[in-house]
Design a protein around this motif. Structure first.
Motif, PDB file in Angstrom:
ATOM      1  N   VAL A 161      34.444  43.568  43.810  1.00  0.00           N
ATOM      2  CA  VAL A 161      35.712  44.192  44.179  1.00  0.00           C
ATOM      3  C   VAL A 161      36.650  43.066  44.600  1.00  0.00           C
ATOM      4  O   VAL A 161      36.250  42.171  45.342  1.00  0.00           O
ATOM      5  CB  VAL A 161      35.524  45.199  45.332  1.00  0.00           C
ATOM      6  N   LYS A 175      44.103  42.231  45.384  1.00  0.00           N
ATOM      7  CA  LYS A 175      45.007  42.153  44.236  1.00  0.00           C
ATOM      8  C   LYS A 175      45.613  40.781  43.988  1.00  0.00           C
ATOM      9  O   LYS A 175      46.018  40.480  42.858  1.00  0.00           O
ATOM     10  CB  LYS A 175      46.111  43.203  44.364  1.00  0.00           C
ATOM     11  N   ALA A 225      43.240  38.778  39.457  1.00  0.00           N
ATOM     12  CA  ALA A 225      42.350  39.907  39.699  1.00  0.00           C
ATOM     13  C   ALA A 225      42.512  40.963  38.611  1.00  0.00           C
ATOM     14  O   ALA A 225      41.521  41.553  38.147  1.00  0.00           O
ATOM     15  CB  ALA A 225      42.633  40.503  41.070  1.00  0.00           C
ATOM     16  N   ASP A 226      43.745  41.201  38.181  1.00  0.00           N
ATOM     17  CA  ASP A 226      43.971  42.206  37.144  1.00  0.00           C
ATOM     18  C   ASP A 226      43.352  41.778  35.819  1.00  0.00           C
ATOM     19  O   ASP A 226      42.790  42.613  35.086  1.00  0.00           O
ATOM     20  CB  ASP A 226      45.473  42.453  36.962  1.00  0.00           C
ATOM     21  N   ARG A 277      39.689  42.227  36.097  1.00  0.00           N
ATOM     22  CA  ARG A 277      39.377  43.656  35.981  1.00  0.00           C
ATOM     23  C   ARG A 277      39.437  44.094  34.525  1.00  0.00           C
ATOM     24  O   ARG A 277      38.553  44.815  34.040  1.00  0.00           O
ATOM     25  CB  ARG A 277      40.374  44.474  36.821  1.00  0.00           C
ATOM     26  N   VAL A 330      35.523  42.296  37.286  1.00  0.00           N
ATOM     27  CA  VAL A 330      35.819  43.004  38.535  1.00  0.00           C
ATOM     28  C   VAL A 330      35.836  44.501  38.253  1.00  0.00           C
ATOM     29  O   VAL A 330      36.375  44.936  37.230  1.00  0.00           O
ATOM     30  CB  VAL A 330      37.193  42.543  39.091  1.00  0.00           C
ATOM     31  N   VAL A 331      35.250  45.295  39.166  1.00  0.00           N
ATOM     32  CA  VAL A 331      35.213  46.746  38.939  1.00  0.00           C
ATOM     33  C   VAL A 331      36.410  47.467  39.543  1.00  0.00           C
ATOM     34  O   VAL A 331      36.776  48.554  39.085  1.00  0.00           O
ATOM     35  CB  VAL A 331      33.907  47.369  39.471  1.00  0.00           C
ATOM     36  N   SER A 332      37.041  46.879  40.571  1.00  0.00           N
ATOM     37  CA  SER A 332      38.248  47.497  41.130  1.00  0.00           C
ATOM     38  C   SER A 332      39.087  46.450  41.844  1.00  0.00           C
ATOM     39  O   SER A 332      38.558  45.454  42.352  1.00  0.00           O
ATOM     40  CB  SER A 332      37.903  48.643  42.086  1.00  0.00           C
ATOM     41  N   VAL A 333      40.394  46.684  41.865  1.00  0.00           N
ATOM     42  CA  VAL A 333      41.352  45.808  42.532  1.00  0.00           C
ATOM     43  C   VAL A 333      42.013  46.617  43.636  1.00  0.00           C
ATOM     44  O   VAL A 333      42.544  47.710  43.379  1.00  0.00           O
ATOM     45  CB  VAL A 333      42.409  45.278  41.538  1.00  0.00           C
TER      46      VAL A 333
END
Length: 256
Positions: free
Chosen positions: A123, A126, A169-170, A173, A178-181
């Motif tokens: 996780v 952002k 981060a995006d 993802r 990454v599973v969530s931002v």
């Protein structure tokens, strides 16, 4: 204290807490994290899941270069010594039967990316920036080379390692790393919430079985990547970094 502990019900949170070195993976921090993994799994009420996050602004600035030079980490990782290295930490995370989630923010460099990659889920806050700068030091990011192709694809892995560019981060993802931002203030809470939802909805052996089935567990191959490195190249790169100068790689291009 290099690693701080918190408990949220069935979930233990381990915070990297070497702010002076931006949580670089020094000998001490590696030992403290391995000890923290063991401690959370012992006692009358062992944690069912672990979240690894950080104090301060940055998750991890990678391997501690000065420790790497002083203690000969690369030679020892390749089998010339018994001291524990960042790869030993990554193996410990990979092989624990418990769920491990990385909750990352700020700078996630080199060994920090590999630390996150060793975890089961990631996780990210952002504004997190990921980067793999190792080849600029003459070093192969061996754990990243082993794990990232299955996570984000071979070409994407090659581009990130060879270009050494930052990725957001995006982007992480979108590419499946990454599973969530999430927002900074919700980072650890969201990771804990995710961990709790998993361990409360499934029994331990089922979770361990999923981990085992997904695990590459080819650590001999990972360690073997170090045989592809040139000791003179990485010593020049690491020494130049420590001395805050530009490395002289022209000498190696001219070498026959």
């Amino acid at each position: 204290m290099l690693v701080e502990h918190e408990r949220h019900g069935d979930v233990a949170v381990l915070y990297l807490n070497d702010l002076r070195r931006k949580n670089a993976l020094s000998n001490g921090l590696v030992d403290a994290l391995i000890a923290g993994l063991a401690e959370t799994g012992s006692g009358e009420r062992p944690a069912r899941a672990i979240v690894i996050s950080n104090r301060g602004d940055d998750f991890c600035a990678g391997a501690d270069i000065k420790d790497m030079l002083a203690s000969g980490w690369l030679e020892k990782t390749a089998g010339a010594g018994e001291a524990r290295t960042p790869v030993d930490l990554f193996k410990a995370i990979d092989r624990t039967p418990r769920l491990v989630i990385a909750a990352v923010q700020g700078l996630v460099l080199g060994g920090g990316v590999e630390l996150a990659a060793a975890c089961d889920l990631v996780v990210a806050e952002k504004s997190t920036t990921f980067r793999l700068p190792e080849i600029g030091l003459g070093v192969l990011p061996n754990t990243a080379l082993s794990r990232l192709p299955a996570m984000i694809g071979m070409r994407q892995t090659a581009e990130l390692i060879l270009s050494r560019r930052p990725w957001s981060a995006d982007e992480a993802r979108a590419n499946g790393f990454v599973v969530s931002v999430v927002s900074r203030e919700n980072l650890v809470a969201e990771a804990v919430k995710l961990a709790q939802s998993i361990v409360r909805g499934a029994p331990p052996r089922a979770i361990a079985g999923v981990k085992a089935a997904l695990r590459a567990d080819d650590w001999d191959r990972t360690d073997g990547f170090l045989d592809l490195m040139d000791g003179a190249e990485w010593r020049e790169g690491a020494t130049a970094f420590a001395e805050k100068r530009r490395p002289d790689y022209e000498q190696f291009w001219r070498r026959k």
